[in-house]
Enzyme design. Structure first.
Site: not given
Length: 447
Positions: A181, A212, A377
């Site tokens: 990520d 994120h 996600s």
């Protein structure tokens, strides 16, 4: 006054929890992807892995013996330079189509070269929504602590009853989980077992400036505030996206090779795109599975249309995860099956394997505290966390655990959602406890 500009402190009279609210871009993090071919840049795939000097000699021998100039092999300034690899990046300086075709054909003719394909880039856009949710930082104060209201919780470890396994001493210990990520801030207070952080981008910093990657890691293994599912799992952080959310096929290939070298058990890929034509990427995913790496990936946020699954979540050797709300309704954004690889020459596959919570889920913020995000996600690390718990409780049977067997028990433990078809929910809603019961029935597992 706009609620997103308010900093509020609510001190409960009963002295239970102090909430400090701060604005969060979190009502929706619908990811969109744009893949493009990088002009005049090619990935040279080899049949086997070689050190850089050997790979370069193969390319140079072919091109120089044919008196071809106007090209160069791009250096890779990451850990990949220390290990054998099965590809190189070739940049052709002459932009003429005829020259490019001639160089590609010449390199491809070398017996050690498997293929020469275009390098691709991906631009991910997180469409942050400021309109509804506040992240919060919390600390316990003196007084009686009330039991968490599981029914209204947005913490997946509570809703899935991970405490049942924790009470048995099953916490993810010993399981290697790779997170591909945006990186993770060094010494983040939520994580107690970060084994390694690696950077595969062209940026210098390993820290997460997007948040994120931190959130995804928190859903899997946070040990404070917003508890993750497997707090003792060993985290291997792979930064494969820049702070501007750009990545390349070659970055992923290098990172995948290193994950195989580190012998990780689970790889969470909370990203994906509509482009399944990137053959080096697709083939490397197959290689990961062949090396017993269990990959979990998001199905995509392109719903509610059918046939919108993202790659690699639509590959049969990957656990593809869709999203639901906490009221067990399929999230509108969650991509639906079927796969589109086979069209128009054949029928598509189901593609989607399972669904789990992915709307307004609670997880770690970039430096401390918690926040809420939505998207598949978010759903993907939920399944990755469950997988880490299951494996940590079954190390005595580790020889029986592989991508196929774990995927089987997870989907067989799923609960069917009424009113939804298989293209919307796959095999159903993830159930940790039912999957655990399947996991302990005996071996081998049979459908």
């Amino acid at each position: 006054m706009n609620v997103s500009t308010i900093i509020c402190v609510i001190n409960a009279i009963s002295g239970l929890i102090l909430f400090q609210c701060i604005p969060a871009c979190s009502a929706s993090d619908k990811d969109t992807f744009k893949t493009t071919v990088v002009p005049n840049e090619f990935i040279v795939q080899f049949h086997f892995k070689y050190f850089s000097t050997v790979r370069e000699s193969y390319i140079q021998t072919k091109l120089l013996s044919s008196n071809i100039t106007g090209w160069r092999i791009l250096p890779r300034n990451n850990l990949a330079s220390q290990y054998p690899s099965d590809f190189d990046i070739l940049r052709i300086l002459d932009g003429k189509k005829s020259s490019i075709e001639h160089i590609v054909k010449t390199v491809t003719s070398h017996p050690s070269v498997k293929a020469v394909v275009s390098q691709r880039s991906v631009q991910r856009t997180l469409a942050w929504n400021f309109n509804a949710t506040l992240a919060y930082k919390s600390r316990r104060t003196l007084g009686i602590v009330r039991k968490e209201d599981v029914k209204h919780s947005r913490r997946v470890s509570s809703v899935l009853h991970a405490n049942v396994l924790w009470n048995l001493g099953i916490t993810g210990k010993g399981v290697k989980v790779a997170i591909f990520d945006t990186g993770l801030t060094k010494n983040h207070p939520h994580f107690r077992n970060v084994k390694e952080r690696t950077n595969w981008t062209n940026e210098k910093s390993l820290d997460d400036r997007v948040s994120h990657g931190t959130f995804v890691a928190g859903v899997i293994a946070s040990s404070k505030e917003c508890l993750g599912l497997a707090p003792d799992a060993e985290l291997y952080i792979f930064k494969v996206f820049t702070n501007s959310q750009v990545s390349y096929t070659s970055w992923f290939l290098d990172a995948f090779n290193y994950a195989i070298h580190r012998k990780v058990n689970i790889l969470n890929l909370s990203i994906g795109g509509p482009d399944f034509m990137d053959s080096p990427f697709v083939e490397k995913v197959l290689e990961l599975s062949a090396n017993n790496v269990i990959m979990v990936s998001s199905a995509g946020n392109d719903g509610p249309l059918y046939g919108t699954l993202n790659n690699p979540g639509d590959q049969s050797d990957v656990i593809g995860v869709g999203g639901i709300q906490f009221d067990d309704k399929i999230a509108k954004f969650s991509s639906r099956g079927m796969t589109t690889w086979e069209l128009p020459l054949g029928y598509g596959r189901l593609g989607l394997d399972i669904v789990t919570y992915g709307s307004q889920v609670e997880g770690s913020d970039v430096r401390t505290g918690c926040r809420r995000l939505s998207g598949t996600s978010v759903s993907s690390p939920v399944v990755a966390g469950v997988a880490a718990l299951l494996i940590s409780g079954a190390f005595h049977r580790i020889e029986l655990i592989n991508p196929a067997s774990l995927k089987q028990v997870i989907i067989e433990g799923a609960e069917k959602l009424p009113t939804y078809n298989m293209f919307e929910q796959g095999q159903g809603k993830l159930s940790l406890l039912k999957t655990l019961s399947r996991f302990t029935l005996g071996a081998p597992w049979q459908s």
